[in-house]
Enzyme design. Structure first.
Site, PDB file in Angstrom:
ATOM      1  N   GLU A  28       1.323  -7.846   1.024  1.00 24.07           N
ATOM      2  CA  GLU A  28       0.298  -8.709   0.439  1.00 24.07           C
ATOM      3  C   GLU A  28       0.319  -8.495  -1.069  1.00 24.07           C
ATOM      4  O   GLU A  28       0.289  -7.344  -1.528  1.00 24.07           O
ATOM      5  CB  GLU A  28      -1.083  -8.375   0.997  1.00 24.07           C
ATOM      6  N   ARG A 252       3.611   5.585   9.355  1.00 25.19           N
ATOM      7  CA  ARG A 252       3.646   5.335   7.922  1.00 25.19           C
ATOM      8  C   ARG A 252       3.909   6.639   7.178  1.00 25.19           C
ATOM      9  O   ARG A 252       3.746   7.733   7.730  1.00 25.19           O
ATOM     10  CB  ARG A 252       2.344   4.705   7.440  1.00 25.19           C
ATOM     11  N   LYS A 262      -3.485   0.927  -1.612  1.00 30.84           N
ATOM     12  CA  LYS A 262      -3.505   0.052  -2.790  1.00 30.84           C
ATOM     13  C   LYS A 262      -4.917  -0.109  -3.341  1.00 30.84           C
ATOM     14  O   LYS A 262      -5.102  -0.250  -4.557  1.00 30.84           O
ATOM     15  CB  LYS A 262      -2.900  -1.305  -2.440  1.00 30.84           C
TER      16      LYS A 262
END
Length: 538
Positions: A28, A252, A262
């Site tokens: 994104e 992850r 983020k």
């Protein structure tokens, strides 16, 4: 032997489920990529390369409020740094298809327009042990939902007034299946489509359609999306995509002493705790690149950490080891003094000047260059001790040490100021001990670096350390763990050779650390990449 995803792909190829591998990396554009994203990039690019398939860079640009063209450009640069994408695509290219899919679900009685508030929706969702409560609008007539959804699309509805929900199962043990919102009203311009749309799809709905349209065969996601997979499959099935993509989850990458969100990284930038997204203390790929990390070292780090099914936290030392191993071979050597104190050689006249040869190996080549040498030098303050501890092999009163590529010297005295700080050190060259022509008269157990005080250049050295102090990796209160010494700036002296350093060029400053010339500064600014394994080992 491959990782578990490679094993799945190989089995799918062997049994004929797929003919060609197609994967994607779908960020994104609401911030810069970080080291965690590097693992996903390397995984997907690696899968495409290994199996002769394709890997798309696809922007999941479905939330115009948080997205920006700056992030799009930064992500393209970061991805291209690690691995070339086969195509660069955008979810916004499929807004029309997504809208048609939503209309199809309404017509099939599998979606409805709802007007309850977000708070009411949370209260009616139920718990892990209690079923949710159906909305009063769940059985709204299909024609009415179609008209309201059209009004939402045409900008006739205020933000938050209506949503489109999938009609699945309010008693499902998976909370994600309890009539999730798949479209919301957002009267905001999009960075690519402008004012064309007033409704935007939710991630779980959009992501599955994007994969299906692009005919992705293996949709690799991090573990937090494992519970979202049933919804992913539901959307693909009921929107009638064939062949259906399949989602697979992997752990992850979590790195100690930093944050991997983020949202939190943006907070650091917005609140000016760092200079920007590319601050060398940041775990962003832009920050790591400016810090001096190479694409090869990042790829090697991702390979070493592997692809697993269980989350874990990786020590930053593993990342440092990868760049250190590379720079140990490739980086040019140079001499610089970060905390200088003057050394005067008393048995040489003030007009004394000599040229020495500095020999070293870098990038598989034997290299050599001239070094000017006079009776006045700079050495590291920490290379002298008034009261040396046991097994101290550097300089002290009546002690001997070798100057790198030069002579063995013997300390004869020193000066101090009123505060007790050593201001000058005096020594004598021991004749017959020149490097390369040493007669073996005296042995020195230690060797120190130096620069010629009469022929050196000032440089700025930025000593970067971990962004956070050691402690539990909790997002809440992470600002309290900010390391006050994550950046120390020093004015140093260096041999003139560094005057020719190119931006982004890395060096090993002898006995200190690996440094890189900053890629943005016009002045001679060098960022510490990583320390040596045995810094200042005597």
């Amino acid at each position: 032997m491959g990782n578990f995803i490679e094993d799945i792909i190989q089995n799918d190829l062997d049994n004929g489920r797929i003919k060609k591998v197609a994967v994607r990396f779908p960020p994104e554009p609401n911030g810069y990529l970080h080291i965690g994203h590097a693992k996903a990039i390397c995984l997907n690019v690696g899968l495409a390369e290994k199996f002769g398939g394709t890997c798309n860079l696809r922007f999941d640009d479905t939330n115009p409020v948080k997205e920006d063209e700056e992030y799009v450009h930064a992500i393209i640069e970061d991805f291209s740094w690690l691995g070339k994408p086969d195509k660069i695509l955008y979810a916004s290219d499929y807004f029309g298809i997504m809208y048609e899919c939503a209309v199809k679900l309404i017509k099939k009685g599998l979606a409805y327009v709802d007007d309850i508030t977000p708070e009411q929706m949370r209260q009616m969702r139920g718990t892990l042990i209690e079923a949710g409560t159906e909305s009063k609008n769940r059985n709204r007539p299909i024609a009415e939902s179609l008209q309201l959804f059209e009004d939402m699309k045409n900008g006739k509805i205020a933000n938050g007034a209506l949503t489109l929900r999938a009609k699945i199962d309010m008693a499902s043990p998976n909370m994600n299946m309890r009539d999730p919102v798949i479209y919301r009203v957002l009267n905001a311009p999009h960075h690519r489509t402008g004012d064309a749309w007033h409704i935007y799809p939710m991630y779980d709905f959009a992501h599955s359609i994007e994969d299906a349209v692009e005919k992705i065969t293996h949709s690799c996601c991090s573990l937090e999306f494992e519970n979202h997979r049933p919804l992913y499959d539901w959307v693909v099935q009921h929107c009638e995509f064939d062949p259906p993509p399949r989602q697979y989850e992997f752990a992850r990458l979590n790195l100690k002493r930093t944050v991997m969100s983020k949202r939190l990284l943006k907070q650091l930038v917005d609140e000016k705790h760092v200079e920007g997204w590319d601050d060398p203390r940041m775990p962003t790929l832009a920050g790591l690149r400016r810090r001096g990390y190479t694409a090869a070292s990042i790829r090697e780090f991702c390979a070493r950490t592997g692809v697993a099914k269980a989350n874990s936290e990786v020590d930053t030392a593993q990342l440092e080891s990868c760049i250190r191993d590379e720079l140990n071979i490739s980086a040019d050597r140079a001499m610089a003094v970060l905390d200088p104190v003057e050394l005067i050689l008393t048995n040489r006249a003030d007009d004394f000047s000599e040229t020495l040869r500095f020999d070293y190996t870098a990038d598989g080549q034997e290299k050599s260059r001239a070094l000017s040498f006079s009776n006045r030098l700079y050495i590291e303050r920490s290379d002298f001790a008034e009261n040396p501890p046991p097994k101290y092999f550097r300089l002290f009163k009546d002690g001997v040490v070798r100057l790198k590529s030069g002579y063995i010297i013997k300390c004869t005295g020193f000066d101090k100021d009123k505060k007790g700080t050593v201001t000058k050190i005096y020594a004598e060259i021991i004749e017959g001990t020149k490097s390369g022509a040493d007669e073996g008269k005296v042995k020195a157990k230690g060797t120190i670096h130096w620069v010629d005080a009469k022929n050196c250049i000032p440089i700025t050295c930025r000593l970067y350390d971990y962004l956070l102090l050691d402690g539990e990796s909790l997002e809440s209160g992470f600002l309290e763990r900010l390391n006050p010494n994550s950046l120390i700036t020093k004015t140093a002296f260096a041999e003139p050779f560094l005057q020719t350093a190119q931006k982004g060029q890395a060096f090993q400053f002898l006995r200190l650390a690996y440094f890189v010339r900053d890629s943005k500064e016009s002045d001679l600014v060098f960022n510490r990449i990583v320390s040596l394994k045995d810094t200042f080992k005597a």
